[in-house]
Design an enzyme around this catalytic site. Structure first.
Site, PDB file in Angstrom:
ATOM      1  N   GLY A  41       0.781  -1.240   0.000  1.00 43.72           N
ATOM      2  CA  GLY A  41       0.000   0.000   0.000  1.00 43.72           C
ATOM      3  C   GLY A  41       0.806   1.280   0.000  1.00 43.72           C
ATOM      4  N   GLU A  96       4.214   3.895   6.190  1.00 45.23           N
ATOM      5  CA  GLU A  96       2.928   3.206   6.024  1.00 45.23           C
ATOM      6  C   GLU A  96       1.995   4.032   5.128  1.00 45.23           C
ATOM      7  OE1 GLU A  96       1.100   0.831   6.118  1.00 45.23           O
ATOM      8  OE2 GLU A  96       1.283  -0.454   7.852  1.00 45.23           O
ATOM      9  N   ASP A  97       1.036   3.367   4.511  1.00 47.53           N
ATOM     10  CA  ASP A  97       0.029   4.085   3.737  1.00 47.53           C
ATOM     11  C   ASP A  97      -1.034   4.690   4.649  1.00 47.53           C
ATOM     12  OD1 ASP A  97      -0.953   1.591   4.469  1.00 47.53           O
ATOM     13  OD2 ASP A  97      -1.796   1.112   2.498  1.00 47.53           O
ATOM     14  N   ASP A 100      -5.082   2.697  10.421  1.00 47.38           N
ATOM     15  CA  ASP A 100      -6.531   2.537  10.550  1.00 47.38           C
ATOM     16  C   ASP A 100      -6.804   2.109  11.999  1.00 47.38           C
ATOM     17  OD1 ASP A 100      -9.202   2.224   9.795  1.00 47.38           O
ATOM     18  OD2 ASP A 100      -8.896   0.275   8.905  1.00 47.38           O
ATOM     19  N   PHE A 149     -13.555   4.272   3.369  1.00 43.32           N
ATOM     20  CA  PHE A 149     -12.572   3.373   2.762  1.00 43.32           C
ATOM     21  C   PHE A 149     -11.985   4.059   1.536  1.00 43.32           C
ATOM     22  CE2 PHE A 149     -10.690  -0.171   0.593  1.00 43.32           C
ATOM     23  CZ  PHE A 149     -10.125  -0.853   1.661  1.00 43.32           C
ATOM     24  N   VAL A 150     -10.676   4.330   1.592  1.00 36.05           N
ATOM     25  CA  VAL A 150     -10.031   5.088   0.517  1.00 36.05           C
ATOM     26  C   VAL A 150      -9.222   4.185  -0.393  1.00 36.05           C
ATOM     27  CG1 VAL A 150      -9.942   7.353   1.623  1.00 36.05           C
ATOM     28  CG2 VAL A 150      -8.184   5.694   2.129  1.00 36.05           C
ATOM     29  N   ASP A 156      -5.507   0.039  -2.121  1.00 43.06           N
ATOM     30  CA  ASP A 156      -6.343  -0.804  -2.984  1.00 43.06           C
ATOM     31  C   ASP A 156      -7.673  -1.157  -2.350  1.00 43.06           C
ATOM     32  OD1 ASP A 156      -5.239  -2.623  -0.991  1.00 43.06           O
ATOM     33  OD2 ASP A 156      -6.053  -4.214  -2.255  1.00 43.06           O
TER      34      ASP A 156
END
Ligand code: IMP
Length: 180
Positions: A41, A96-97, A100, A149-150, A156
């Site tokens: 990600g 990190e992407d 969450d 949710f992106v 993805d």
């Protein structure tokens, strides 16, 4: 495939990543920096971030699986590809992407700490505080976002959308609220 609606456009993402790169460059002058990229990600974020940072850094990669094709966390984190080199005595920046629930990044930080780096900091493009289960300080944060949710810019949904240049939200065609 659903057409994502734009959450953060490409220019805004690029401008923020350049700011983070400049901050990292200032903070790591005269330090032996190792950037650890969490695949898959964060690969686009990391690629732009290191190019916004004119330092003689080295790169290494963690492959992790924490989601499969689902859009909600299982809490189970598996290392699918480990670092190629030791980080002992290195100044490590984990990239990190998105943070969450925090479960993935907490697991990676705990794993890295056992390998005795000289220092350990975290850069994350996105943070969803509404979903936090394990609070983790983010040293270099791109954007704080709502609980949606992106996709895009490396992120993805079922392995799709990673190549979008912007951050988008998937909105079902029936007009119901975005997937999560
Ligand atoms: P956490 O363990 O719940 O913090 O989730 C971390 C991982 O879940 C991230 O590195 C992403 O790969 C994935 N993830 C969490 N939220 C999203 C999202 O909104 N879009 C895409 N992937 C996500």
């Amino acid at each position: 495939m659903l057409e994502p609606s734009v959450l953060i456009d490409a220019e805004t993402v690029q401008a923020r990543v350049r700011e983070l790169g400049a901050a990292i460059e200032r903070d790591y002058q005269d330090k032996d920096l190792t950037v650890v990229v969490v695949l898959a990600g964060s690969f686009i974020f990391a690629a732009d971030l290191v190019r916004a940072t004119a330092l003689p850094l080295t790169l290494d990669f963690f492959g992790v699986r924490s989601y499969g094709d689902e859009t909600s966390s299982t809490g189970v984190v598996q290392i699918t590809h480990d670092l190629a080199r030791s980080v002992e005595g290195k100044h490590v920046l984990l990239v990190e992407d998105i943070v969450d629930t925090g479960l993935t990044v907490k697991f990676l930080i705990d794993t890295l700490r056992t390998r005795a780096p000289a220092s350990l900091k975290l850069a994350s493009l996105l943070h969803k505080p509404a979903r936090t289960r394990l609070p983790v300080p983010i040293d270099y944060l791109g954007f704080t976002i709502e609980d949606v949710f992106v996709v895009g810019y490396g992120l993805d949904c079922a392995q799709r959308y990673r190549n979008l240049p912007y951050l988008g939200v998937l909105t079902p065609s029936d007009g119901s609220s975005p997937l999560r």
